[in-house]
Design a protein around this motif. Structure first.
Motif, PDB file in Angstrom:
ATOM      1  N   VAL A 190      68.334 -38.958  40.744  1.00 40.06           N
ATOM      2  CA  VAL A 190      68.105 -38.364  40.028  1.00 40.06           C
ATOM      3  C   VAL A 190      66.552 -37.930  39.540  1.00 40.06           C
ATOM      4  O   VAL A 190      65.897 -37.203  39.809  1.00 40.06           O
ATOM      5  N   ALA A 191      66.057 -39.641  39.704  1.00 37.49           N
ATOM      6  CA  ALA A 191      64.573 -39.636  39.465  1.00 37.49           C
ATOM      7  C   ALA A 191      63.743 -39.063  40.207  1.00 37.49           C
ATOM      8  O   ALA A 191      62.502 -38.360  40.049  1.00 37.49           O
ATOM      9  N   TRP A 192      64.624 -39.486  41.827  1.00 39.97           N
ATOM     10  CA  TRP A 192      63.433 -38.781  42.777  1.00 39.97           C
ATOM     11  C   TRP A 192      63.482 -38.139  43.127  1.00 39.97           C
ATOM     12  O   TRP A 192      62.313 -37.624  43.521  1.00 39.97           O
ATOM     13  N   ILE A 193      64.493 -36.981  42.272  1.00 40.81           N
ATOM     14  CA  ILE A 193      64.421 -35.604  42.998  1.00 40.81           C
ATOM     15  C   ILE A 193      63.501 -34.587  42.101  1.00 40.81           C
ATOM     16  O   ILE A 193      62.234 -34.401  42.306  1.00 40.81           O
ATOM     17  N   VAL A 194      63.012 -35.892  40.129  1.00 37.09           N
ATOM     18  CA  VAL A 194      61.021 -34.709  40.001  1.00 37.09           C
ATOM     19  C   VAL A 194      60.425 -36.089  40.388  1.00 37.09           C
ATOM     20  O   VAL A 194      59.459 -35.263  40.718  1.00 37.09           O
ATOM     21  N   ILE A 195      60.579 -36.924  41.203  1.00 37.38           N
ATOM     22  CA  ILE A 195      59.741 -37.781  41.566  1.00 37.38           C
ATOM     23  C   ILE A 195      58.840 -36.708  42.670  1.00 37.38           C
ATOM     24  O   ILE A 195      57.572 -36.618  43.262  1.00 37.38           O
ATOM     25  N   SER A 196      59.790 -36.470  43.061  1.00 38.83           N
ATOM     26  CA  SER A 196      59.848 -36.385  45.275  1.00 38.83           C
ATOM     27  C   SER A 196      58.756 -34.211  45.105  1.00 38.83           C
ATOM     28  O   SER A 196      57.705 -34.210  45.424  1.00 38.83           O
ATOM     29  N   SER A 197      58.905 -33.721  43.600  1.00 42.26           N
ATOM     30  CA  SER A 197      58.957 -32.283  43.153  1.00 42.26           C
ATOM     31  C   SER A 197      57.128 -32.816  42.739  1.00 42.26           C
ATOM     32  O   SER A 197      56.502 -32.009  43.176  1.00 42.26           O
ATOM     33  N   GLY A 198      57.291 -34.013  42.147  1.00 40.35           N
ATOM     34  CA  GLY A 198      54.997 -34.075  41.685  1.00 40.35           C
ATOM     35  C   GLY A 198      55.076 -34.117  42.768  1.00 40.35           C
ATOM     36  O   GLY A 198      53.710 -33.895  42.737  1.00 40.35           O
ATOM     37  N   CYS A 199      55.739 -35.102  43.236  1.00 40.60           N
ATOM     38  CA  CYS A 199      54.709 -35.986  44.963  1.00 40.60           C
ATOM     39  C   CYS A 199      54.099 -34.311  45.679  1.00 40.60           C
ATOM     40  O   CYS A 199      53.025 -34.430  46.326  1.00 40.60           O
ATOM     41  N   MET A 200      55.186 -33.177  45.611  1.00 39.43           N
ATOM     42  CA  MET A 200      54.710 -32.055  46.496  1.00 39.43           C
ATOM     43  C   MET A 200      54.373 -31.801  46.067  1.00 39.43           C
ATOM     44  O   MET A 200      52.432 -30.634  46.918  1.00 39.43           O
ATOM     45  N   ALA A 201      53.834 -30.840  44.806  1.00 36.17           N
ATOM     46  CA  ALA A 201      52.579 -31.046  43.998  1.00 36.17           C
ATOM     47  C   ALA A 201      51.597 -31.137  44.695  1.00 36.17           C
ATOM     48  O   ALA A 201      50.492 -30.598  43.894  1.00 36.17           O
ATOM     49  N   LEU A 202      51.706 -32.364  44.127  1.00 38.46           N
ATOM     50  CA  LEU A 202      49.662 -32.869  44.368  1.00 38.46           C
ATOM     51  C   LEU A 202      49.520 -33.154  45.434  1.00 38.46           C
ATOM     52  O   LEU A 202      48.560 -32.409  46.090  1.00 38.46           O
ATOM     53  N   ALA A 203      50.546 -33.105  46.518  1.00 33.17           N
ATOM     54  CA  ALA A 203      50.229 -32.918  47.962  1.00 33.17           C
ATOM     55  C   ALA A 203      49.710 -31.432  48.285  1.00 33.17           C
ATOM     56  O   ALA A 203      48.724 -31.090  49.153  1.00 33.17           O
ATOM     57  N   ASN A 204      50.467 -30.700  47.725  1.00 33.87           N
ATOM     58  CA  ASN A 204      49.903 -29.342  47.944  1.00 33.87           C
ATOM     59  C   ASN A 204      48.428 -29.832  47.395  1.00 33.87           C
ATOM     60  O   ASN A 204      47.077 -27.751  47.936  1.00 33.87           O
ATOM     61  N   ARG A 205      48.013 -29.066  45.842  1.00 34.30           N
ATOM     62  CA  ARG A 205      46.650 -29.055  45.751  1.00 34.30           C
ATOM     63  C   ARG A 205      46.243 -30.095  46.077  1.00 34.30           C
ATOM     64  O   ARG A 205      44.769 -29.765  46.586  1.00 34.30           O
ATOM     65  N   VAL A 206      46.101 -31.246  47.324  1.00 32.63           N
ATOM     66  CA  VAL A 206      44.958 -31.778  47.554  1.00 32.63           C
ATOM     67  C   VAL A 206      45.041 -31.071  49.046  1.00 32.63           C
ATOM     68  O   VAL A 206      43.733 -29.830  49.551  1.00 32.63           O
ATOM     69  N   GLU A 207      45.568 -30.281  49.974  1.00 29.52           N
ATOM     70  CA  GLU A 207      46.001 -29.299  50.333  1.00 29.52           C
ATOM     71  C   GLU A 207      44.946 -28.058  50.353  1.00 29.52           C
ATOM     72  O   GLU A 207      44.387 -27.761  51.327  1.00 29.52           O
ATOM     73  N   GLU A 208      45.509 -27.507  48.994  1.00 32.60           N
ATOM     74  CA  GLU A 208      45.087 -26.177  48.635  1.00 32.60           C
ATOM     75  C   GLU A 208      42.992 -25.896  48.467  1.00 32.60           C
ATOM     76  O   GLU A 208      42.477 -25.907  49.136  1.00 32.60           O
ATOM     77  N   HIS A 209      42.955 -27.441  48.092  1.00 38.22           N
ATOM     78  CA  HIS A 209      41.173 -28.109  47.793  1.00 38.22           C
ATOM     79  C   HIS A 209      40.465 -28.163  49.049  1.00 38.22           C
ATOM     80  O   HIS A 209      38.962 -27.874  48.832  1.00 38.22           O
ATOM     81  N   ARG A 210      41.586 -28.499  50.175  1.00 42.34           N
ATOM     82  CA  ARG A 210      40.994 -28.939  51.412  1.00 42.34           C
ATOM     83  C   ARG A 210      40.699 -27.770  51.577  1.00 42.34           C
ATOM     84  O   ARG A 210      39.741 -27.620  52.837  1.00 42.34           O
ATOM     85  N   LYS A 211      41.878 -26.927  52.023  1.00 42.96           N
ATOM     86  CA  LYS A 211      41.705 -25.333  52.675  1.00 42.96           C
ATOM     87  C   LYS A 211      40.309 -24.737  51.806  1.00 42.96           C
ATOM     88  O   LYS A 211      40.024 -23.751  52.464  1.00 42.96           O
ATOM     89  N   LYS A 212      40.312 -24.459  50.618  1.00 49.08           N
ATOM     90  CA  LYS A 212      39.339 -24.261  50.618  1.00 49.08           C
ATOM     91  C   LYS A 212      37.887 -24.296  50.516  1.00 49.08           C
ATOM     92  O   LYS A 212      36.878 -23.640  51.008  1.00 49.08           O
ATOM     93  N   LYS A 213      37.828 -25.608  50.786  1.00 51.69           N
ATOM     94  CA  LYS A 213      36.877 -26.290  51.617  1.00 51.69           C
ATOM     95  C   LYS A 213      36.189 -25.441  52.693  1.00 51.69           C
ATOM     96  O   LYS A 213      34.912 -25.656  53.602  1.00 51.69           O
ATOM     97  N   ARG A 214      36.889 -26.005  53.611  1.00 52.30           N
ATOM     98  CA  ARG A 214      37.026 -24.824  54.939  1.00 52.30           C
ATOM     99  C   ARG A 214      36.675 -23.406  54.891  1.00 52.30           C
ATOM    100  O   ARG A 214      36.824 -23.101  55.715  1.00 52.30           O
ATOM    101  N   GLY A 215      37.186 -23.067  53.479  1.00 54.69           N
ATOM    102  CA  GLY A 215      37.054 -21.542  53.543  1.00 54.69           C
ATOM    103  C   GLY A 215      38.406 -20.701  54.359  1.00 54.69           C
ATOM    104  O   GLY A 215      37.962 -19.837  55.217  1.00 54.69           O
ATOM    105  N   ASN A 216      40.023 -21.833  54.127  1.00 53.67           N
ATOM    106  CA  ASN A 216      40.640 -21.245  55.470  1.00 53.67           C
ATOM    107  C   ASN A 216      41.803 -20.964  54.310  1.00 53.67           C
ATOM    108  O   ASN A 216      42.259 -22.105  53.758  1.00 53.67           O
ATOM    109  N   THR A 217      42.734 -20.025  55.124  1.00 55.88           N
ATOM    110  CA  THR A 217      43.787 -19.823  53.909  1.00 55.88           C
ATOM    111  C   THR A 217      45.738 -19.307  55.076  1.00 55.88           C
ATOM    112  O   THR A 217      45.101 -18.980  56.107  1.00 55.88           O
ATOM    113  N   ILE A 218      46.713 -19.988  55.035  1.00 58.95           N
ATOM    114  CA  ILE A 218      47.653 -20.101  55.353  1.00 58.95           C
ATOM    115  C   ILE A 218      48.003 -19.225  55.418  1.00 58.95           C
ATOM    116  O   ILE A 218      48.372 -18.270  53.768  1.00 58.95           O
TER     117      ILE A 218
END
Lengths: 41, 483
Positions: free
Chosen positions: A13-41
Motif C-alpha cells: 500500500v505504501a509503495w502505491i502512494v510512493i510510486s504515484s509521487g515518484c511519477m508526479a516528480l518525474a513528470n514535472r522534471v520532464e515537462e520542465h525539460r520540454k519547456k526548456k526545449r520548447g517542445n511538447t508531446i
C-alpha cells in the motif's frame, strides 16, 4: 503489524502512494525539460 | 419479499441504470469506426481515468483478488504489486504510442505492428493471438457475473441464465454506444465498486473482530502460514511472486483493449497524468484483500474461493445491500467485457477480415462488420464461460502469459531502431511456443518461476539475437514522430 496491517500488505500500500509521487516528480522534471526545449508531446 | 428477490431486484435496477446511461451516451453521434472504437480520440483526464479504471478494475479485482486471498493467501498480493508497476511502465511507453497513433492514424495494436514492421503477416498474427488470449479475460467477466447472480439470488437463479442475460445487455450497449458508452457506465461502476470495497473492508473486520489489526492477529494465530509466501500453495514462493509481478507489469498495457484505449486520449500528457493518479485507486484493493482474508475465518470451507467476498457479504449485510454489492460487481464485469468485445471485434474486422478477404473494404463497412462481430464474440465467450472450471486469477495469468509476448515487439519497436521484423516474429513465435509447451504440460510454475516470464526472457533474447543477425531496416515510426 503496522497500522493494523501485516507488513507485506502495508509495504505494498505504501509503495502505491510512493510510486504515484515518484511519477508526479518525474513528470514535472520532464515537462520542465520540454519547456526548456520548447517542445511538447 | 424474500431476500433473494430483494437482492436480485437491486442488481437488476443497477444494471438497467448502467445500460440506459450507456445507450444515451452514444445517442446523437455519427458512429464511424474512429468514433465507435476510439471515441474520436477526444478523452480528457477524467474520461481517460474512468475508461482505464473501467477496464483494469474488473470482476477479477473484485471477486478474483478476494478469492485468491481466501484460497491462496500471501501469493495473492502480487496483484497490488503488478498493477502499480504496470502504471510505471505505461508512464514511459503510452505517450509515445499515442503520439505515433495520432500521426499515423493507428486504431489498434495490430496497426502499430503493421506500420512499425511493414508486415501485414505480422499484424495478422498479432491480431489473431490478441483475440485468442483476450478470450480468457472475457471469460473471467462472464464467470464472475454468473457467481454474483447465483450468490445474490441465494442459488435461485442458475449461473448460465444470468450469464446469458448479461451477455445480451453487454452486446447491446456496445453495439449502440461504442467506447463513449463504456466510459460513461464506468462512472457508476467506479463509484459503486469503491463503496462496496470500503464497506466490506471496514465493516466486516470492525463488526466481527473489533478492527483490522485484531482480524490479522486472529488469522495469524489460526492460519500461521496463510499470510506469508507461499501461503496455502506449495509452488508459489518468492521467485514466482517476483517473476509474475514483472510479467504482469510488462503485459499490463499489452492487451489489445488496454493498448487500444491509449488511442482514445486527447493528448500524451493525459496518459502520463492518468498513470500518476490511477494507481491510487489500487488502494481500494487493500479492502478487497481484507475481505478475502476475513472470509478465511468467517466462511471457511468454500469449494470455490471466488465466491468468498459475496458469501461474506451475504452473511454480514441485509439483502438490499448485498444487491448493491452484487450490482457493483455486475458492472465491474460488464464494463470490461464491453471494452474487450468492442476491441476484439474491431481487431477482427479491421486487421483480420479486411486484409485477408476484402482489402478494398471501406471504413464504414468495416465498422458494420465489427458491430456484427460483437454479437458473435459475445455468444462465443458465453459458450466458453459455460464450460469453464478454473479460477478467475488462473484465467488471467493464462491471458497475461500470452499477451505479454507482444512486449518486446512494442518496446524494442519504440526505443531500439536496430530491431528487425524477422527478429520480432522469431521472438514472438519462440515466446508463444514456450508458453504453450510449459502450460500445456502443466509446468507452470517452472523451477519456481512463472512460465510466461521464462517465455518473455526467451522472447527478448531471440528477438535481439535474430535482429543482430539480419540486415538493419528503416524505422517508419521514429520517436520524433510522437513528439
Amino acid at each position: 503489524m503496522i497500522f493494523g496491517l501485516p507488513f507485506n500488505l502495508f509495504w505494498l500500500v505504501a509503495w502505491i502512494v510512493i510510486s504515484s509521487g515518484c511519477m508526479a516528480l518525474a513528470n514535472r522534471v520532464e515537462e520542465h525539460r520540454k519547456k526548456k526545449r520548447g517542445n511538447t508531446i | 419479499m424474500t431476500p433473494s428477490f430483494t437482492a436480485v431486484s437491486v442488481i437488476l435496477f443497477i444494471v438497467i441504470v448502467g445500460s440506459v446511461v450507456g445507450f444515451r451516451a452514444g445517442a446523437g453521434r455519427k458512429m464511424n469506426l474512429e468514433e465507435w472504437s476510439v471515441a474520436g480520440r477526444s478523452f480528457g483526464l477524467l474520461f481517460m481515468w474512468l475508461l482505464m479504471a473501467g477496464e483494469i478494475y474488473t470482476t477479477f479485482a473484485f471477486l478474483g483478488a478476494s478469492g485468491w486471498a481466501y484460497s491462496r493467501g500471501g501469493p495473492a498480493l502480487y496483484i497490488m504489486a503488478y498493477i502499480t508497476l504496470g502504471y510505471v511502465v505505461s508512464f514511459y511507453v503510452l505517450p509515445f504510442i499515442w503520439g505515433l497513433g495520432r500521426r499515423h492514424g493507428l486504431q489498434t495494436q495490430s496497426d502499430f505492428f503493421e506500420k512499425r514492421y511493414q508486415s501485414k503477416g505480422l499484424a495478422l498474427f498479432v491480431s489473431l493471438i490478441g483475440v485468442l488470449f483476450v478470450i480468457p479475460y472475457l471469460q473471467i467477466q462472464l464467470v464472475g457475473l454468473g457467481i454474483i447472480v447465483q450468490v445474490a439470488s441465494f442459488d435461485q437463479i442458475p449461473r448460465a441464465t444470468s450469464m446469458l442475460i448479461a451477455v445480451c445487455i453487454v452486446a447491446l450497449f456496445v453495439f449502440f454506444g461504442g467506447m463513449r458508452a463504456v466510459a460513461w457506465v464506468s462512472v457508476i461502476k467506479d463509484f459503486l465498486m469503491i463503496l462496496a470495497a470500503v464497506s466490506i473492508g471496514i465493516y466486516v473486520p470492525v463488526h466481527y473482530f473489533g478492527g483490522v489489526g485484531p482480524l490479522f492477529h486472529s488469522l495469524a494465530a489460526t492460519h500461521p502460514a496463510h499470510l506469508v509466501m507461499p501461503g496455502a500453495t506449495k509452488t508459489m514462493g518468492h521467485a514466482w511472486f517476483i517473476s509474475t509481478v514483472v510479467l504482469s507489469a510488462c503485459g499490463f498495457y499489452m492487451w489489445p483493449h488496454t493498448f487500444g484505449a491509449a488511442f482514445t486520449a486527447k493528448s500524451g500528457h493525459i496518459l502520463r497524468r492518468n498513470a500518476i493518479v490511477t494507481p491510487l485507486y489500487t488502494i481500494s484493493l487493500a479492502f478487497i484483500f481484507i475481505a478475502g482474508f476475513a472470509a478465511v475465518l468467517l466462511v471457511p470451507g468454500l469449494s470455490n474461493g471466488d465466491m468468498s467476498l459475496l458469501m461474506l457479504a451475504r452473511k454480514s449485510f441485509p439483502a438490499w445491500f448485498l444487491g448493491v454489492i452484487g450490482g457493483a460487481g455486475a458492472l465491474t464485469a460488464m464494463v470490461p467485457a464491453a471494452i474487450i468485445i468492442l476491441t476484439a471485434s474491431t481487431l477482427f474486422a479491421k486487421n483480420v477480415y479486411r486484409p485477408l478477404f476484402a482489402p478494398q473494404m471501406a471504413e464504414d463497412k468495416v465498422a458494420r462488420l465489427a458491430k456484427t462481430m460483437v454479437l458473435v464474440l459475445a455468444l462465443t465467450s458465453f459458450y466458453l464461460a459455460l464450460h469453464s472450471s478454473t479460477t478467475l486469477v488462473a484465467l488471467l495469468l493464462l491471458g497475461y502469459a500470452g499477451v505479454t509476448q507482444f512486449f518486446p515487439g512494442v518496446v524494442l519497436g519504440l526505443f531500439w531502431p536496430r530491431v528487425t521484423t524477422t527478429g520480432v516474429i522469431s521472438g514472438l513465435v519462440a515466446g508463444l511456443a514456450t508458453v504453450a509447451s510449459l502450460m500445456l504440460s502443466h509446468h507452470d510454475p517452472f523451477r519456481g518461476l512463472n512460465a510466461g516470464f521464462i517465455a518473455l526472457c526467451l522472447n527478448f533474447l531471440v528477438t535481439a539475437t535474430v535482429s543482430f543477425s539480419t540486415c538493419a531496416q528503416e524505422n517508419p515510426l521514429p520517436l520524433s514522430d510522437a513528439e
